[in-house]
Enzyme design. Structure first.
Site, mmCIF file in Angstrom:
data_model
loop_
_atom_site.group_PDB
_atom_site.id
_atom_site.type_symbol
_atom_site.label_atom_id
_atom_site.label_comp_id
_atom_site.label_asym_id
_atom_site.label_seq_id
_atom_site.Cartn_x
_atom_site.Cartn_y
_atom_site.Cartn_z
ATOM 1 N N HIS A 269 0.835 -1.207 0.000
ATOM 2 C CA HIS A 269 0.000 0.000 0.000
ATOM 3 C C HIS A 269 0.872 1.260 0.000
ATOM 4 O O HIS A 269 0.699 2.152 -0.837
ATOM 5 C CB HIS A 269 -0.887 -0.041 1.255
ATOM 6 C CG HIS A 269 -1.773 1.153 1.439
ATOM 7 N ND1 HIS A 269 -3.104 1.150 1.099
ATOM 8 C CD2 HIS A 269 -1.528 2.385 1.937
ATOM 9 C CE1 HIS A 269 -3.638 2.329 1.369
ATOM 10 N NE2 HIS A 269 -2.703 3.103 1.892
ATOM 11 N N GLU A 270 1.826 1.321 0.920
ATOM 12 C CA GLU A 270 2.679 2.514 1.010
ATOM 13 C C GLU A 270 3.552 2.651 -0.234
ATOM 14 O O GLU A 270 3.829 3.765 -0.675
ATOM 15 C CB GLU A 270 3.538 2.476 2.277
ATOM 16 C CG GLU A 270 2.758 2.446 3.597
ATOM 17 C CD GLU A 270 1.736 3.563 3.762
ATOM 18 O OE1 GLU A 270 1.934 4.640 3.175
ATOM 19 O OE2 GLU A 270 0.712 3.331 4.452
ATOM 20 N N HIS A 273 1.672 4.719 -2.678
ATOM 21 C CA HIS A 273 1.788 6.162 -2.402
ATOM 22 C C HIS A 273 3.154 6.677 -2.866
ATOM 23 O O HIS A 273 3.256 7.728 -3.493
ATOM 24 C CB HIS A 273 1.655 6.430 -0.895
ATOM 25 C CG HIS A 273 0.251 6.385 -0.369
ATOM 26 N ND1 HIS A 273 -0.749 7.182 -0.849
ATOM 27 C CD2 HIS A 273 -0.307 5.646 0.620
ATOM 28 C CE1 HIS A 273 -1.881 6.931 -0.186
ATOM 29 N NE2 HIS A 273 -1.637 6.000 0.717
ATOM 30 N N GLU A 299 -4.769 7.963 -2.651
ATOM 31 C CA GLU A 299 -5.263 6.676 -2.145
ATOM 32 C C GLU A 299 -5.586 5.717 -3.294
ATOM 33 O O GLU A 299 -5.474 4.493 -3.142
ATOM 34 C CB GLU A 299 -6.485 6.915 -1.251
ATOM 35 C CG GLU A 299 -6.918 5.722 -0.425
ATOM 36 C CD GLU A 299 -5.998 5.421 0.763
ATOM 37 O OE1 GLU A 299 -5.049 6.196 1.021
ATOM 38 O OE2 GLU A 299 -6.221 4.392 1.428
#
EC number: 3.4.17.19
Lengths: 498, 498
Positions: A269-270, A273, A299
């Protein structure tokens, strides 16, 4: 590399902006250090430094000469799109900054700092009464903030726009109405069908942090994350991404010691980003148009990598050998186990641990409550009951403690109201981007080959390289020729979970 | 805690100073992060940010309203000593900052940044000609800097004062004359007597970094270093100490993998610097009088811990068990071996690896050369020969390469001229403080017991708690009733090495 900024006034603006950029850079480093390294008693001096830097940055942004230059640039007709982007972003920042009187900002900062402490204590002791009076003050502050900012339809619009430029409460309501209508029966059907597990023995398996870190680093290297060159992976209590520029973008993860899906998917997930920040156009360096344009778009990138890539069957196959190598218990499981484990669906109380399907209901609940606070005069006293009722309505479960209900998130204690919807915007958008990407790429094949270059290029070309030139809605139109549409996400859930 | 600052004008100064303090805090964090964590391509954005912050800090210091307040405070008669300290430090900083025209600072920054690259390349290829033209430019800049600053006797005074407030070239010459006269025959005698080894088999023993780190942490815990609470130990290419305030003081060390004396003694050395910052009076927080007063005084603290404590027989005994536990080869050696190994004396080419006795000759050599550059018009072309001659004169050895001669230090490439003498000032002062401490404490017994509290208290009471209230010479008078006197160091060398 020729500059994309040619207009004299814009160049003058950017020269002055450089110190605001530098203060922002410093604030980010100080913030990252605080979460990752700082010895615990360093907090007093660090907070004072951060406070002073905030005020300083604000002062430079609101200097009359600076505002005048931005005003002047607004009147120039032949700016190119980069220059127009600079003017749009600064004009917006100035407008927002100027809305709040200094006394209000001071009050906000004092109340939220005390409210955060009260929330921590309330959560620890599961005693809502310790937080309730503070939440009332925060509701009041949020209302006043909306009034200072101004709005057309309803106060919530003003706050939502802070986090998702140009998105209105009407937009979000339309999105959630559709989602509630279609996703609720879908969830029921998924649970009935039972193809997707509600739990999995892998949840209970424990691991050594050092081994798990090897897995995370292996995955990041497969993704082409430039560890040590332009990025780092560290450990913090809550995983996050921070960028100090285009060439230094850092992510963190955490290691619970069990249920390894959490650390893997949060790392993935990170990474999503971070990739958005790493793939910026270098010509935007030091300017206000460098970096992701909104929380929702950001997001969408993290969720794309977490849900579309990280939860795919192909990804489970890809990482299985490194899991097998580093986690002794893995010999008892197959790649299909990993896939099922990553895709469990189970109504539960805690948002941050929610699966892909139920996650949006957690957000919807918060959106409903926040709107009630802002538009309908609902008080903190009434909120726990409203929370629990809505939880029962949406997911059919009712929290027994405040901790697993209204006290679970820190956001309101921080004074952050209107932020939650961006999580759902991003989630829905990630699926929408996926179906558009599929027209150009064989996404599944690329994942199974560990060949992420084309996927990264696609995202860079459509989204990343534009930085903040265009407001989110325009960016989306240019990227895929559509506005946000929840149908894609619903389709994805059907294809994945039925 | 009542404020020590009561005067209205001083309070107004300190309110405005807070943002200068905050910028300094940020600069320190950015600098530390650069050495310890930064991914390598982060350098461009980090340098720009640091440059902007420097300019910003300078601007606030030189704001007419700020200068006016400091001028006003200078005229107030009934300031207490803390308030007078604030005014003295700021007045000095303003004076120094105002001396240099902006074009000069820009030139300095450009030349030193290119000179540093040229020096790296020259050192790598052992080719002095690559650095020589840059060194001439740096000599020129140093002369101009001295002219801008102004001086009474000779240009070198102006630069020396930047690093050691109030110390003159005369003071340093007197110190070195004595040292050269007494220490040279002493060194010869030490070498003749042969009681002290010139080499030791422990130099060749190799270690695992993780094991060695345990030893360093054990030592730091014995010292009462508040790891994780108010401090950290990290790894960097060159060990250093940095303080972000009183409550966050960090040191670094490095691990060569062999010759463990280097990492242990550098950790102990940096601890000495850190202790000075950690034992500041908390009432000085955020003010210009917090922190060590000069480089020489700072170095006296690091050398006290490195030489007096770290090289003592008692310390070798104290740490022997942890060495034994973590370093497998240690079973072949006794505590006395460790003591001898830590106290080898051997004329060698490299300053940073020099022993306690020869170290000061390395500094004297540089001091002589720097004075020639500044006062006698010596050019870069002549310096290698002068270096080698002086090396032969002082230590009886002659470098065969530039790398082990004039190209070894980075200081000149950085434009730092006049700094080296503070290393010797600190070294001599550490012995002087030791003999004064012995009047009050049984230092050796305390070390052998690992009971460092009384030693730390003594240093805090005499030196640390005064921060920068008093200029270095006055601080010394108040602490021990004397000025700097090389006799103590000579006595210490005799007692230790004969």
């Amino acid at each position: 590399m020729e500059s994309v900024f040619q207009n004299e006034t814009v160049r003058e603006i950017l020269t002055r902006y450089r110190r605001i950029w530098a203060i922002g850079h410093a604030q980010s480093v100080l913030g990252w250090d605080m979460e990752v390294n700082m010895p615990r008693e360093g907090i007093l001096e660090r907070s004072v430094a951060q406070g002073e830097l905030s005020v300083l940055s604000q002062e430079f942004l609101l200097k009359p000469e600076f505002i005048e230059l931005v005003e002047k640039a607004k009147g120039i007709e032949d700016l190119n799109e980069y220059e127009r982007g600079v003017v749009r972003v600064l004009d917006r920042n100035i407008r927002i900054s100027r809305s709040f009187p200094p006394e209000f900002l001071r009050e906000m900062s004092e109340v939220t700092s005390q409210a955060t402490k009260a929330w921590e204590e309330a959560k620890r002791s599961d005693d809502y009464s310790k937080f309730e009076p503070w939440l009332d003050r925060i509701i009041d502050l949020a209302k006043r903030a909306a009034d200072y900012l101004g709005y057309e339809d309803e106060p919530y619009d003003a706050l939502l726009d802070l986090f998702e430029e140009g998105t209105t409460t009407k937009d979000v309501t339309r999105m959630f109405d559709k989602l509630e209508k279609e996703l609720k029966p879908l969830l029921e059907k998924i649970m009935e069908e039972g193809k997707v597990p509600q739990s999995h023995p892998l949840e209970k398996e424990t691991y050594e942090q050092a081994q798990m870190e090897k897995v995370n680093r292996w995955i990041l290297e497969k993704f082409g994350f430039p560890l040590g060159v332009r990025s780092r992976l560290d450990v913090s209590a809550h995983p996050f991404t921070t960028e100090f520029g285009i060439r230094d973008v850092r992510i963190t993860t955490r290691y619970e010691g069990y249920d390894f899906r959490m650390t893997v998917l949060s790392t993935v997930h990170e990474f999503g980003h971070a990739l958005y920040e790493l793939q910026q156009d270098e010509r935007f360096m030091f300017s206000p148009i460098v970096g992701g344009v909104s929380l929702g778009i950001h997001e969408s990138q993290s969720r794309f990598w977490e849900n579309i890539v990280g939860r795919s069957r192909e990804f489970a196959g890809l990482i299985y050998p490194t899991l097998r190598e580093n986690l002794p218990f893995m010999s008892k499981y197959t790649p299909e186990d990993v896939y099922l484990y990553f895709n469990m669906v189970r109504p539960d109380f805690i948002r941050t641990e929610a699966d892909v399907v139920t996650y949006n209901f957690h957000i919807l609940l918060r959106f409903k409550l926040e709107r009630m606070m802002l538009n309908e005069g609902v008080k903190a006293k009434e909120l726990p009951e409203l929370w629990n009722d809505e939880m029962e309505n949406l997911l059919g479960i009712r929290p027994k403690t405040y901790r697993e209900g209204i006290l679970q998130d820190i956001h309101w204690a921080h004074g952050t109201v209107g932020y939650f919807p961006t999580y759902s915007i991003g989630t829905l958008l990630s699926a929408q981007l996926y179906y558009h990407m599929k027209r150009d790429l064989n996404v599944e094949e690329l994942i199974s080959e560990g060949n992420f270059g084309p996927i990264k290029d696609w995202l860079r070309e459509r989204i990343h390289r534009h930085g903040s030139i265009y407001p989110p809605k325009e960016l989306l139109q240019r990227a895929i020729g559509e506005e946000l549409n929840p149908d894609y996400f619903i389709r994805w859930v059907k294809e994945r979970y039925l």
